[in-house]
Design a protein around this motif. Sequence first.
Motif, PDB file in Angstrom:
ATOM      1  N   UNK A 220       0.820  -1.169   0.077  1.00  0.00           N
ATOM      2  CA  UNK A 220      -0.045  -0.036   0.005  1.00  0.00           C
ATOM      3  C   UNK A 220       0.788   1.409   0.027  1.00  0.00           C
ATOM      4  N   UNK A 221       2.129   1.205  -0.513  1.00  0.00           N
ATOM      5  CA  UNK A 221       2.805   2.442  -0.461  1.00  0.00           C
ATOM      6  C   UNK A 221       2.368   3.539  -1.312  1.00  0.00           C
ATOM      7  N   UNK A 222       1.641   3.126  -2.234  1.00  0.00           N
ATOM      8  CA  UNK A 222       0.903   4.269  -3.227  1.00  0.00           C
ATOM      9  C   UNK A 222      -0.187   5.162  -2.348  1.00  0.00           C
ATOM     10  N   UNK A 223      -0.352   4.898  -1.197  1.00  0.00           N
ATOM     11  CA  UNK A 223      -1.371   5.497  -0.331  1.00  0.00           C
ATOM     12  C   UNK A 223      -0.616   6.635   0.242  1.00  0.00           C
ATOM     13  N   UNK A 224       0.722   6.430   0.372  1.00  0.00           N
ATOM     14  CA  UNK A 224       1.361   7.596   1.042  1.00  0.00           C
ATOM     15  C   UNK A 224       1.786   8.687  -0.070  1.00  0.00           C
ATOM     16  N   UNK A 225       1.307   8.662  -1.345  1.00  0.00           N
ATOM     17  CA  UNK A 225       1.751   9.710  -2.356  1.00  0.00           C
ATOM     18  C   UNK A 225       3.122   9.688  -2.407  1.00  0.00           C
ATOM     19  N   UNK A 226       3.729  10.757  -2.679  1.00  0.00           N
ATOM     20  CA  UNK A 226       4.840  10.930  -3.086  1.00  0.00           C
ATOM     21  C   UNK A 226       6.192  10.130  -2.135  1.00  0.00           C
ATOM     22  N   UNK A 227       5.669  10.294  -0.925  1.00  0.00           N
ATOM     23  CA  UNK A 227       6.686   9.646   0.113  1.00  0.00           C
ATOM     24  C   UNK A 227       6.731   7.987  -0.233  1.00  0.00           C
ATOM     25  N   UNK A 228       5.446   7.591  -0.606  1.00  0.00           N
ATOM     26  CA  UNK A 228       5.322   6.214  -0.719  1.00  0.00           C
ATOM     27  C   UNK A 228       5.960   5.791  -1.995  1.00  0.00           C
ATOM     28  N   UNK A 229       6.092   6.622  -3.157  1.00  0.00           N
ATOM     29  CA  UNK A 229       6.762   6.194  -4.448  1.00  0.00           C
ATOM     30  C   UNK A 229       8.397   6.470  -4.045  1.00  0.00           C
ATOM     31  N   UNK A 230       8.716   7.453  -3.502  1.00  0.00           N
ATOM     32  CA  UNK A 230      10.112   7.586  -3.252  1.00  0.00           C
ATOM     33  C   UNK A 230      10.603   6.466  -2.384  1.00  0.00           C
ATOM     34  N   UNK A 231       9.944   5.927  -1.426  1.00  0.00           N
ATOM     35  CA  UNK A 231      10.474   4.920  -0.446  1.00  0.00           C
ATOM     36  C   UNK A 231      10.512   3.667  -1.365  1.00  0.00           C
ATOM     37  N   UNK A 232       9.424   3.302  -2.194  1.00  0.00           N
ATOM     38  CA  UNK A 232       9.368   2.098  -3.006  1.00  0.00           C
ATOM     39  C   UNK A 232      10.643   2.301  -4.127  1.00  0.00           C
ATOM     40  N   UNK A 233      10.813   3.226  -4.582  1.00  0.00           N
ATOM     41  CA  UNK A 233      11.633   3.519  -5.760  1.00  0.00           C
ATOM     42  C   UNK A 233      13.176   3.273  -5.171  1.00  0.00           C
ATOM     43  N   UNK A 234      13.474   3.928  -4.013  1.00  0.00           N
ATOM     44  CA  UNK A 234      14.684   3.863  -3.552  1.00  0.00           C
ATOM     45  C   UNK A 234      15.252   2.697  -2.800  1.00  0.00           C
ATOM     46  N   UNK A 235      13.922   2.150  -2.300  1.00  0.00           N
ATOM     47  CA  UNK A 235      14.289   0.614  -1.638  1.00  0.00           C
ATOM     48  C   UNK A 235      14.817  -0.282  -2.654  1.00  0.00           C
TER      49      UNK A 235
END
Length: 258
Positions: A220-235
């Motif tokens: 559900x990272x997409x529910x955190x908007x930009x933060x979720x996208x950044x976290x998923x991409x950098x992870x």
Amino acid sequence: MPAVPLSVVLITFNEEANIGRCLAALGELADEVVVVDSGSTDRTVAICRQYGARVVEHPFAGYVAQKNFATAQARYDHVLQLDADEVLTDALRREIEQIKARWQHAGYTLPRLTNYCGQWVRHGGWYPDRKLRLYDRRCGAWQGQLLHERYEVQPGQTVGQLRADLLHYSYPTIESHVQQLNRFTSIGAQELAARGKKASWLQLLLKPSGKFWHLYLLRGGLLDGFAGLSIAALSAWGVFLKYAKLRVIHRSATRAGQ
């Protein structure tokens, strides 16, 4: 039954940006505060002493060994271990005060809520991110390898759960996330190499994308908007880095052995 005395214990290195906020939030909770510092060159030690903490200098020995050393420096057996970038909420402080008055378990886990570039992150596997930080040191110890240290209680001991959040100000900027990833992936690659692991082309190609979609969609990272996208991409990038570094370690070892 009188309340048990509590030692709050931290390990630090160049944490002047965080340590004051952490110590200020303790209020009257701690019966003592012990800081084990590994040679800070900024104002970390001075700030700790301003808040009445007892500072012990000790060269960094790895996260597990350093935290076990710090726990051993406490005057009291009941310990709350914090990182410098963590902050007790008022609700959590009150809850710990209640635990002190009727301590029942070998340890207690705390739900940790992380602030990422100014945004609180509640999805993507980042929350509640429970950590066992409140414990009776006679009933367990810090365990782990070079990274991902954790406190473990002895077999047969029980662990309770607190409800109020521990705030984690871990990533004030994207740059700070990138810097930590670079450091931690180097340690992670060394851990894998020490266990005899190798990095295949298939792992380099598939594991990063798997990590991204796991965090962004399944957790559900997409529910955190930009933060979720950044976290998923950098992870995902961090996964690639770890296995790429592992591959370089293995190739260097192979060449050295020729």
